[in-house]
Design a protein around this motif. Structure first.
Motif, PDB file in Angstrom:
ATOM      1  N   PHE A  82       0.824  -1.212   0.000  1.00 54.39           N
ATOM      2  CA  PHE A  82       0.000   0.000   0.000  1.00 54.39           C
ATOM      3  C   PHE A  82       0.854   1.255   0.000  1.00 54.39           C
ATOM      4  O   PHE A  82       1.980   1.242   0.534  1.00 54.39           O
ATOM      5  CB  PHE A  82      -0.930  -0.008   1.229  1.00 54.39           C
ATOM      6  N   GLY A  88      -5.400  -0.603   8.808  1.00 53.38           N
ATOM      7  CA  GLY A  88      -5.989  -1.938   8.704  1.00 53.38           C
ATOM      8  C   GLY A  88      -6.369  -2.344   7.292  1.00 53.38           C
ATOM      9  O   GLY A  88      -7.016  -3.378   7.092  1.00 53.38           O
ATOM     10  N   ILE A 108       5.174 -15.067   1.560  1.00 53.32           N
ATOM     11  CA  ILE A 108       6.635 -15.128   1.640  1.00 53.32           C
ATOM     12  C   ILE A 108       7.097 -13.760   2.140  1.00 53.32           C
ATOM     13  O   ILE A 108       6.854 -12.742   1.482  1.00 53.32           O
ATOM     14  CB  ILE A 108       7.247 -15.436   0.254  1.00 53.32           C
ATOM     15  N   ILE A 109       7.712 -13.728   3.319  1.00 52.41           N
ATOM     16  CA  ILE A 109       7.945 -12.452   4.004  1.00 52.41           C
ATOM     17  C   ILE A 109       9.383 -12.349   4.515  1.00 52.41           C
ATOM     18  O   ILE A 109       9.907 -13.303   5.109  1.00 52.41           O
ATOM     19  CB  ILE A 109       6.965 -12.306   5.197  1.00 52.41           C
TER      20      ILE A 109
HETATM   21  C1  LIG Z   1       2.864  -4.377   5.189  1.00 53.23           C
HETATM   22  C2  LIG Z   1       1.736  -3.410   4.798  1.00 53.23           C
HETATM   23  C3  LIG Z   1       1.027  -3.953   3.580  1.00 53.23           C
HETATM   24  C4  LIG Z   1       0.797  -3.285   5.993  1.00 53.23           C
HETATM   25  O1  LIG Z   1      -0.274  -2.427   5.610  1.00 53.23           O
HETATM   26  P1  LIG Z   1      -1.275  -1.795   6.689  1.00 53.23           P
HETATM   27  O2  LIG Z   1      -2.524  -1.434   5.978  1.00 53.23           O
HETATM   28  O3  LIG Z   1      -0.567  -0.742   7.448  1.00 53.23           O
HETATM   29  O4  LIG Z   1      -1.515  -3.060   7.623  1.00 53.23           O
HETATM   30  P2  LIG Z   1      -2.605  -3.202   8.758  1.00 53.23           P
HETATM   31  O5  LIG Z   1      -2.945  -1.822   9.277  1.00 53.23           O
HETATM   32  O6  LIG Z   1      -3.711  -4.068   8.245  1.00 53.23           O
HETATM   33  O7  LIG Z   1      -1.849  -4.039   9.869  1.00 53.23           O
HETATM   34  C5  LIG Z   1      -0.522  -3.732  10.226  1.00 53.23           C
HETATM   35  C6  LIG Z   1      -0.202  -4.440  11.537  1.00 53.23           C
HETATM   36  O8  LIG Z   1       1.180  -4.286  11.790  1.00 53.23           O
HETATM   37  C7  LIG Z   1       1.358  -3.680  13.054  1.00 53.23           C
HETATM   38  N1  LIG Z   1       2.560  -2.868  12.967  1.00 53.23           N
HETATM   39  C8  LIG Z   1       2.695  -1.637  12.452  1.00 53.23           C
HETATM   40  N2  LIG Z   1       3.975  -1.244  12.556  1.00 53.23           N
HETATM   41  C9  LIG Z   1       4.644  -2.275  13.131  1.00 53.23           C
HETATM   42  C10 LIG Z   1       5.996  -2.485  13.498  1.00 53.23           C
HETATM   43  N3  LIG Z   1       6.930  -1.573  13.274  1.00 53.23           N
HETATM   44  N4  LIG Z   1       6.326  -3.671  14.069  1.00 53.23           N
HETATM   45  C11 LIG Z   1       5.388  -4.619  14.282  1.00 53.23           C
HETATM   46  N5  LIG Z   1       4.091  -4.475  13.952  1.00 53.23           N
HETATM   47  C12 LIG Z   1       3.735  -3.312  13.388  1.00 53.23           C
HETATM   48  C13 LIG Z   1       0.116  -2.860  13.267  1.00 53.23           C
HETATM   49  O9  LIG Z   1      -0.054  -2.547  14.629  1.00 53.23           O
HETATM   50  C14 LIG Z   1      -0.941  -3.806  12.726  1.00 53.23           C
HETATM   51  O10 LIG Z   1      -1.213  -4.859  13.621  1.00 53.23           O
HETATM   52  P3  LIG Z   1      -2.437  -4.755  14.688  1.00 53.23           P
HETATM   53  O11 LIG Z   1      -3.696  -4.628  13.888  1.00 53.23           O
HETATM   54  O12 LIG Z   1      -2.335  -6.040  15.441  1.00 53.23           O
HETATM   55  O13 LIG Z   1      -2.182  -3.542  15.518  1.00 53.23           O
HETATM   56  C15 LIG Z   1       2.284  -2.000   4.473  1.00 53.23           C
HETATM   57  O14 LIG Z   1       3.066  -1.561   5.549  1.00 53.23           O
HETATM   58  C16 LIG Z   1       3.105  -1.970   3.209  1.00 53.23           C
HETATM   59  O15 LIG Z   1       2.594  -1.740   2.115  1.00 53.23           O
HETATM   60  N6  LIG Z   1       4.431  -2.202   3.351  1.00 53.23           N
HETATM   61  C17 LIG Z   1       5.329  -2.201   2.222  1.00 53.23           C
HETATM   62  C18 LIG Z   1       5.114  -3.377   1.319  1.00 53.23           C
HETATM   63  C19 LIG Z   1       5.306  -4.699   2.013  1.00 53.23           C
HETATM   64  O16 LIG Z   1       6.207  -4.857   2.827  1.00 53.23           O
HETATM   65  N7  LIG Z   1       4.447  -5.638   1.652  1.00 53.23           N
HETATM   66  C20 LIG Z   1       4.495  -6.980   2.173  1.00 53.23           C
HETATM   67  C21 LIG Z   1       5.529  -7.760   1.456  1.00 53.23           C
HETATM   68  S1  LIG Z   1       5.600  -9.421   2.123  1.00 53.23           S
END
Ligand SMILES: CC(C)(COP(=O)(O)OP(=O)(O)OC[C@H]1O[C@@H](n2cnc3c(N)ncnc32)[C@H](O)[C@@H]1OP(=O)(O)O)[C@@H](O)C(=O)NCCC(=O)NCCS
Length: 169
Positions: A97, A105, A130-131
């Motif tokens: 995103f 969320g 895969i992360i």
């Molecule tokens: C990973 C990603 C898709 C998450 O999107 P998002 O809409 O913010 O995710 P959500 O809000 O649904 O959930 C994120 C969760 O991570 C948690 N979180 C946020 N920052 C965090 C951190 N630094 N460490 C641990 N957890 C974290 C949040 O608290 C939430 O969990 P919770 O609902 O239990 O509180 C987004 O950060 C992104 O696009 N990242 C870059 C691309 C990427 O890495 N994609 C995945 C490749 S495998």
């Protein structure tokens, strides 16, 4: 074409006009940190073509996620077919995103919609993610999908192992 939806989000096929919106995803170094770096507009054009090929070939791919109130794209979520992960074919849930939309969320909401669509409409029994082991946010999303850590995989071109998470119908 709309594929599925959730309370706040719609998931649809990628369109040629999505290049500008998807630049905020693929062109941002922070968003692409756990990938292979930021991409050009030309790359995004070819991604949209590839996705449309995947929809035809597999019946799925990565779909553009739009925010219902604005109708605007905020990222992608969907499925990728891998012919061999540690020796077996797998379907991966992927999500990414634009930075300003993190923390609301949306990844979890869209990934749950994709998981349910995969089980109910596509008849899939197993999904993986895969992360990078340092990508805590993504691991949290996988856990909220009901996935569990299964082991590691070394993908071609990567210098370190990624973690494999999986869930079953
Ligand atoms: C990973 C990603 C898709 C998450 O999107 P998002 O809409 O913010 O995710 P959500 O809000 O649904 O959930 C994120 C969760 O991570 C948690 N979180 C946020 N920052 C965090 C951190 N630094 N460490 C641990 N957890 C974290 C949040 O608290 C939430 O969990 P919770 O609902 O239990 O509180 C987004 O950060 C992104 O696009 N990242 C870059 C691309 C990427 O890495 N994609 C995945 C490749 S495998």
């Amino acid at each position: 074409m709309v594929v599925t939806e959730s309370e706040r989000l719609t998931l649809r096929h990628a369109l040629p006009d999505d290049v500008v919106a998807m630049r905020t995803v693929f062109g941002d170094a922070e968003v692409m940190r756990y990938g292979d770096g930021p991409k050009s507009d030309r790359w995004v054009v070819s991604w949209i073509t590839q996705m449309n090929h995947s929809y035809r070939e597999h019946g799925y791919g990565l779909w553009v996620v739009t925010f219902k109130p604005s109708g605007l794209p905020i990222g992608y979520c969907g499925l990728t077919w891998f012919p061999s992960i540690n020796g077996q074919p797998e379907v991966e849930v992927g999500y990414r995103f634009a930075r300003k939309h993190w923390g609301f969320g949306y990844a979890t909401e869209s990934a749950i919609a994709v998981r349910d669509y995969s089980y109910i409409d596509l008849g899939l029994n197993r999904l993986i993610a895969i992360i990078d082991p340092e990508n805590r946010r993504s691991i949290r999303v996988a856990e909220k999908l009901g996935m569990q850590y299964e082991g590691d995989v070394m993908l071609p071109g990567y210098s370190h192992a990624d973690s494999v998470y999986a869930c079953h119908r």
